[in-house]
Design an enzyme around this catalytic site. Sequence first.
Site, PDB file in Angstrom:
ATOM      1  N   PHE A 233       6.168   1.728  -9.090  1.00 28.67           N
ATOM      2  CA  PHE A 233       7.803   1.717  -9.706  1.00 28.67           C
ATOM      3  C   PHE A 233       7.598   1.378 -10.447  1.00 28.67           C
ATOM      4  CE2 PHE A 233       6.331   0.808  -5.011  1.00 28.67           C
ATOM      5  CZ  PHE A 233       7.723   1.315  -4.321  1.00 28.67           C
ATOM      6  N   ASP A 257       6.695   6.450 -11.466  1.00 30.87           N
ATOM      7  CA  ASP A 257       7.309   5.745 -10.527  1.00 30.87           C
ATOM      8  C   ASP A 257       7.738   7.794  -9.705  1.00 30.87           C
ATOM      9  OD1 ASP A 257      10.047   3.817 -11.387  1.00 30.87           O
ATOM     10  OD2 ASP A 257      10.851   6.252 -10.663  1.00 30.87           O
ATOM     11  N   ASN A 284       6.063   9.679  -5.934  1.00 29.19           N
ATOM     12  CA  ASN A 284       6.451   8.784  -5.119  1.00 29.19           C
ATOM     13  C   ASN A 284       5.297   7.817  -4.467  1.00 29.19           C
ATOM     14  OD1 ASN A 284       6.088   7.731  -1.487  1.00 29.19           O
ATOM     15  ND2 ASN A 284       8.251   8.372  -1.358  1.00 29.19           N
ATOM     16  N   ASP A 305       5.930  -3.121  -8.416  1.00 32.71           N
ATOM     17  CA  ASP A 305       7.213  -3.803  -7.952  1.00 32.71           C
ATOM     18  C   ASP A 305       8.473  -3.153  -7.865  1.00 32.71           C
ATOM     19  OD1 ASP A 305       9.302  -5.800  -9.455  1.00 32.71           O
ATOM     20  OD2 ASP A 305       8.584  -4.513 -10.987  1.00 32.71           O
ATOM     21  N   CYS A 347      11.911  -8.740  -5.411  1.00 33.45           N
ATOM     22  CA  CYS A 347      13.632  -8.478  -5.861  1.00 33.45           C
ATOM     23  C   CYS A 347      14.298  -8.565  -5.020  1.00 33.45           C
ATOM     24  CB  CYS A 347      14.042  -7.755  -6.830  1.00 33.45           C
ATOM     25  SG  CYS A 347      14.100  -5.598  -6.374  1.00 33.45           S
TER      26      CYS A 347
END
Length: 403
Positions: A233, A257, A284, A305, A347
């Site tokens: 990611f 990504d 993916n 992340d 996050c």
Amino acid sequence: MRDDSATAVVNARGAARIRSGHPWVFRADVVRGPAHDAGDGGPALVRVEDARGKPLGLATWAARARLALRMLARQGEPERRSLLEIVDERLAAALKLRLGMKLDRDAYRVAHAESDGLPGLVVDRYADAAVIQTMSVAMNAARAEIAEIVRARLGARVVVARDDGSTRDFEELPRFAGLLHGQDARIVYRLGENRLEADLLVDGKTGGFLDQADNQAALAALAPAGGRVLDAFTYHGGFALALARKVGAGGEVVAVDESEPAVARATANARRNGLGNLKVERANSFDLLRALEARGERFDVVVIDPPALAKRGGDAALATAARAYKELVLRGARLTRPGGLLAACSCSGRVNRAHWDEICTDALADAGRAAHLLSRAGAGRDHPELAGVPETGHLKAWTYRIL
């Protein structure tokens, strides 16, 4: 002409919340307040009182949104009548604080909403550009004036509004992104020795993930020279760029990504910084982690992340997100060599620190890997969390050494 001398009355629960230091009062705890707000000619600010008429402070006002009051000053603190005067003064104080941090970058959060006494307002600097986000009715109504304050205080060539996030829906505000000052939202900014490009009008968040900048530098400092790195990611390559510079020409960084524009931007950033040891792949990350494990691949540093997997929804949605997070951390642990580093990040504000601890601990156990927990970090110093207000600190970035 706005009537900034209006009053809102809160019930006992709302008063207790204010006295505890939390800046938010929800609609259910407001006994009465003005029928209008700054969005339709009413007051931007209201004096807040309890049911007995005892003053509690000054707040921005939203007549219809679920979050009705955001405290700007409590009883005993100076009460200024003008919202713009408050914004100007507190932005100047926030900027002085950031400049005093001596950050090794020219992109950082200047004002972190409630943490800097500016509820409903975020200001980010990217080199000679600035981005604002107004997340309350009062701040939204003053967007143009706030942009001019930001331009003057920061000496910004460009000021962009990024009022296009999902938090706008919560406040019943329309989404908007646009240039408020200047002509071109494409900029180049610096994080440490690396330079990154961003389009502040369309790229994620306010243009980049500045909340991870300190964590990227800290992880890179621990990485071994000549090491092999996986960054899942990667988006524009924040972690990957920092790690590629540290592991050097003898090392290898694989950044992944699913977004084609993100891969293109990360590739361009690697080229801009002369990092030939950084390869960006479009894939993916869930699928790639499984495939790498099946092939027996191993890395000295693995970064997990992902974007927020738990934004909205009830307990079922949160449980689904937790399972996805657990799989990512589990796969990351299995891909990390003994003695290597695993950075596990979330996050999602709905996943609190205790829950993230539980997810990561369960994932490591199911992966059959023991680990030392080296650090539990949040967002960088420029994104300070206000004590007692967990809503101002959403990021969890745990670093493990796999044994």
